[in-house]
Design an enzyme around this catalytic site. Structure first.
Site, PDB file in Angstrom:
ATOM      1  N   ARG A 288       2.857 -22.430 -24.345  1.00  0.00           N
ATOM      2  CA  ARG A 288       1.834 -22.234 -25.372  1.00  0.00           C
ATOM      3  C   ARG A 288       0.990 -23.494 -25.496  1.00  0.00           C
ATOM      4  NH1 ARG A 288       2.966 -17.699 -28.805  1.00  0.00           N
ATOM      5  NH2 ARG A 288       1.195 -18.532 -29.936  1.00  0.00           N
TER       6      ARG A 288
ATOM      7  N   ASP B 131      12.356 -18.837 -23.601  1.00  0.00           N
ATOM      8  CA  ASP B 131      11.605 -19.663 -24.564  1.00  0.00           C
ATOM      9  C   ASP B 131      12.461 -20.161 -25.715  1.00  0.00           C
ATOM     10  OD1 ASP B 131       9.348 -19.062 -23.140  1.00  0.00           O
ATOM     11  OD2 ASP B 131       8.496 -17.701 -24.641  1.00  0.00           O
ATOM     12  N   HIS B 132      13.332 -19.268 -26.239  1.00  0.00           N
ATOM     13  CA  HIS B 132      13.980 -19.624 -27.502  1.00  0.00           C
ATOM     14  C   HIS B 132      15.182 -20.546 -27.338  1.00  0.00           C
ATOM     15  CE1 HIS B 132      10.909 -17.582 -29.475  1.00  0.00           C
ATOM     16  NE2 HIS B 132      11.177 -16.438 -28.872  1.00  0.00           N
TER      17      HIS B 132
ATOM     18  N   HIS C  55      13.920 -12.778 -26.940  1.00  0.00           N
ATOM     19  CA  HIS C  55      14.499 -13.083 -28.249  1.00  0.00           C
ATOM     20  C   HIS C  55      15.848 -12.405 -28.456  1.00  0.00           C
ATOM     21  CE1 HIS C  55      14.773 -12.989 -32.707  1.00  0.00           C
ATOM     22  NE2 HIS C  55      14.313 -14.207 -32.564  1.00  0.00           N
TER      23      HIS C  55
ATOM     24  N   ARG D 121      14.935 -30.002 -33.040  1.00  0.00           N
ATOM     25  CA  ARG D 121      15.524 -31.318 -33.272  1.00  0.00           C
ATOM     26  C   ARG D 121      14.836 -32.430 -32.485  1.00  0.00           C
ATOM     27  NH1 ARG D 121      20.687 -32.123 -35.523  1.00  0.00           N
ATOM     28  NH2 ARG D 121      20.673 -30.838 -37.384  1.00  0.00           N
TER      29      ARG D 121
ATOM     30  N   GLU E 281       4.040 -17.057 -18.696  1.00  0.00           N
ATOM     31  CA  GLU E 281       3.020 -16.439 -19.548  1.00  0.00           C
ATOM     32  C   GLU E 281       2.123 -17.548 -20.079  1.00  0.00           C
ATOM     33  OE1 GLU E 281       5.430 -14.781 -22.569  1.00  0.00           O
ATOM     34  OE2 GLU E 281       6.344 -13.318 -21.252  1.00  0.00           O
TER      35      GLU E 281
ATOM     36  N   HIS F  91       8.187  -7.186 -24.974  1.00  0.00           N
ATOM     37  CA  HIS F  91       7.890  -7.671 -26.318  1.00  0.00           C
ATOM     38  C   HIS F  91       8.640  -6.847 -27.362  1.00  0.00           C
ATOM     39  CE1 HIS F  91       6.029  -9.954 -29.463  1.00  0.00           C
ATOM     40  NE2 HIS F  91       5.593 -10.771 -28.524  1.00  0.00           N
ATOM     41  N   GLY F  92       9.566  -7.525 -28.032  1.00  0.00           N
ATOM     42  CA  GLY F  92      10.309  -6.902 -29.123  1.00  0.00           C
ATOM     43  C   GLY F  92      11.420  -5.969 -28.665  1.00  0.00           C
TER      44      GLY F  92
ATOM     45  N   ASN G 150      13.520 -13.995 -20.660  1.00  0.00           N
ATOM     46  CA  ASN G 150      12.623 -14.989 -21.253  1.00  0.00           C
ATOM     47  C   ASN G 150      13.468 -16.045 -21.981  1.00  0.00           C
ATOM     48  OD1 ASN G 150      11.070 -16.315 -23.308  1.00  0.00           O
ATOM     49  ND2 ASN G 150       9.417 -14.880 -22.901  1.00  0.00           N
TER      50      ASN G 150
ATOM     51  N   GLU H  22       1.733  -5.727 -17.598  1.00  0.00           N
ATOM     52  CA  GLU H  22       2.908  -5.731 -18.471  1.00  0.00           C
ATOM     53  C   GLU H  22       2.482  -5.034 -19.755  1.00  0.00           C
ATOM     54  OE1 GLU H  22       5.041  -9.396 -19.239  1.00  0.00           O
ATOM     55  OE2 GLU H  22       6.076  -8.480 -20.926  1.00  0.00           O
TER      56      GLU H  22
ATOM     57  N   HIS I 119       6.977 -18.817 -21.650  1.00  0.00           N
ATOM     58  CA  HIS I 119       5.605 -18.826 -22.167  1.00  0.00           C
ATOM     59  C   HIS I 119       5.252 -20.265 -22.499  1.00  0.00           C
ATOM     60  CE1 HIS I 119       2.640 -16.857 -25.275  1.00  0.00           C
ATOM     61  NE2 HIS I 119       2.062 -17.769 -24.538  1.00  0.00           N
TER      62      HIS I 119
ATOM     63  N   ARG J 143       5.060 -25.392 -28.494  1.00  0.00           N
ATOM     64  CA  ARG J 143       6.088 -25.299 -29.540  1.00  0.00           C
ATOM     65  C   ARG J 143       7.486 -25.071 -28.974  1.00  0.00           C
ATOM     66  NH1 ARG J 143       4.459 -19.643 -32.407  1.00  0.00           N
ATOM     67  NH2 ARG J 143       2.476 -20.702 -32.519  1.00  0.00           N
ATOM     68  N   HIS J 144       7.578 -24.521 -27.755  1.00  0.00           N
ATOM     69  CA  HIS J 144       8.913 -24.411 -27.157  1.00  0.00           C
ATOM     70  C   HIS J 144       8.926 -24.957 -25.721  1.00  0.00           C
ATOM     71  CE1 HIS J 144       7.098 -20.542 -26.234  1.00  0.00           C
ATOM     72  NE2 HIS J 144       7.385 -20.017 -27.405  1.00  0.00           N
TER      73      HIS J 144
ATOM     74  N   THR K 299       4.252 -15.127 -32.814  1.00  0.00           N
ATOM     75  CA  THR K 299       4.483 -14.765 -31.418  1.00  0.00           C
ATOM     76  C   THR K 299       3.237 -14.021 -30.947  1.00  0.00           C
ATOM     77  OG1 THR K 299       5.982 -13.621 -29.890  1.00  0.00           O
ATOM     78  CG2 THR K 299       5.684 -12.607 -32.055  1.00  0.00           C
ATOM     79  N   THR K 300       3.173 -13.688 -29.656  1.00  0.00           N
ATOM     80  CA  THR K 300       2.000 -12.989 -29.130  1.00  0.00           C
ATOM     81  C   THR K 300       1.761 -11.720 -29.948  1.00  0.00           C
ATOM     82  OG1 THR K 300       2.731 -13.799 -26.988  1.00  0.00           O
ATOM     83  CG2 THR K 300       0.954 -12.190 -26.973  1.00  0.00           C
TER      84      THR K 300
HETATM   85  N1  PXP Z   1       6.350 -10.380 -22.617  1.00  0.00           N
HETATM   86  C1  PXP Z   1       5.351 -11.144 -23.146  1.00  0.00           C
HETATM   87  C2  PXP Z   1       3.993 -11.052 -22.545  1.00  0.00           C
HETATM   88  C3  PXP Z   1       5.597 -12.025 -24.216  1.00  0.00           C
HETATM   89  O1  PXP Z   1       4.594 -12.759 -24.722  1.00  0.00           O
HETATM   90  C4  PXP Z   1       6.923 -12.114 -24.718  1.00  0.00           C
HETATM   91  C5  PXP Z   1       7.215 -13.104 -25.806  1.00  0.00           C
HETATM   92  O2  PXP Z   1       6.996 -14.406 -25.329  1.00  0.00           O
HETATM   93  C6  PXP Z   1       7.920 -11.324 -24.137  1.00  0.00           C
HETATM   94  C7  PXP Z   1       7.607 -10.449 -23.104  1.00  0.00           C
HETATM   95  C8  PXP Z   1       9.343 -11.347 -24.626  1.00  0.00           C
HETATM   96  O3  PXP Z   1       9.366 -10.850 -25.911  1.00  0.00           O
HETATM   97  P1  PXP Z   1      10.723 -10.900 -26.759  1.00  0.00           P
HETATM   98  O4  PXP Z   1      11.070 -12.349 -26.934  1.00  0.00           O
HETATM   99  O5  PXP Z   1      10.354 -10.221 -28.028  1.00  0.00           O
HETATM  100  O6  PXP Z   1      11.756 -10.169 -25.965  1.00  0.00           O
END
Ligand code: PXP
Length: 239
Positions: free
Chosen positions: A45, A9-10, A216, A18, A70, A193-194, A7, A153, A43, A49-50, A100-101
């Site tokens: 959103r 996103d970050h 993340h 910035r 996502e 997630h996490g 993922n 998922e 993702h 935001r990202h 976050t979700t």
């Molecule tokens: N899966 C889903 C459905 C999510 O919403 C996210 C966060 O966007 C992730 C996986 C990845 O989570 P993490 O960034 O905590 O690894």
């Protein structure tokens, strides 16, 4: 061996902080693929935001593996998916102010099953595979089968957030049970997630989950594994 969806996103979070054009999540996707990622996940959103619409457009044209986007079930998002046509859409709940979700789609709530079924039917009609982000719960697994998605998922947040062994083991057992039920029902089983470098192995040891989506922790580690070179490069310019 399970697949890894990275993922990105970050990477975009740092860019958006910035309002400039870098770091761009598009080359991040290419680097992740070169390192062995089986899928690129992001993702989009509602508040952008990202990840931005432009990112999705370029990723859809350049990702060599699979692009998994996502998104919430809003009309705006479904129209975007139908236009961009990623390989897969993972439907997630979205609350405007959340960091976050916050959980899986709760398909036991009135109206949600119908809303998700309609979204799945639309996406599948557009040739897009669908996944549902759901808590590891028997009712949610059964609902995922009902709405016609091919993938579940499983939300690993409660497992990742457990702060003692008893809670962690209980959450691991919930995930194992939901994963078995989902696989038996013919669903492709993903999780995420996490997840990070210190909690992913007990899940991998279950040997049931076929794909992990992790963001993340990977981007956070990349900051440190690249920091020394980044400082040296800047020093070299000053010298
Ligand atoms: N899966 C889903 C459905 C999510 O919403 C996210 C966060 O966007 C992730 C996986 C990845 O989570 P993490 O960034 O905590 O690894």
């Amino acid at each position: 061996m399970a697949d890894l969806g990275v993922n990105i996103d970050h990477v975009a979070t740092v860019r958006q902080a910035r309002g400039v054009s870098y770091p761009d999540p598009v080359p991040a996707a290419a680097i992740a693929e070169m390192a062995g990622a089986d899928q690129i996940t992001c993702h989009i959103r509602c508040d952008r935001r990202h990840i931005q619409d432009r990112d999705l457009e370029v990723l859809a044209a350049t990702v060599q593996t699979r692009l998994n986007v996502e998104m919430a079930t809003d009309e705006e998002m479904l129209l975007l998916a139908e236009r961009i046509k990623p390989h897969q859409v993972t439907l997630v709940p979205e609350r405007p102010d959340e960091v976050t979700t916050e959980g899986g789609l709760d398909m036991t709530q009135p109206g949600v099953l119908d809303e998700v079924s309609a979204a799945v039917a639309r996406l599948e009609a557009a040739g897009i595979r669908t996944a549902i982000f759901a808590d590891p719960d028997a009712a949610q697994v059964a609902a995922t089968v009902k709405v016609g998605a091919g993938t579940i998922e499983l939300n690993t947040a409660a497992y990742a957030e457990a702060d003692n062994d008893i809670d962690r083991d209980r959450e691991l057992a919930r995930i194992a049970s939901a994963a078995r039920q989902a696989a038996k029902a013919g669903l492709f089983v993903a999780a995420g997630h996490g997840l990070h470098y210190h909690n992913v192995q007990p899940l991998a040891d279950l040997d049931i989950i076929e794909e992990y989506n992790i963001g993340h922790a990977i981007i956070a580690r990349a900051v440190f594994s690249g920091l020394e070179d980044a400082v040296r490069d800047m020093k070299a310019l000053l010298d």
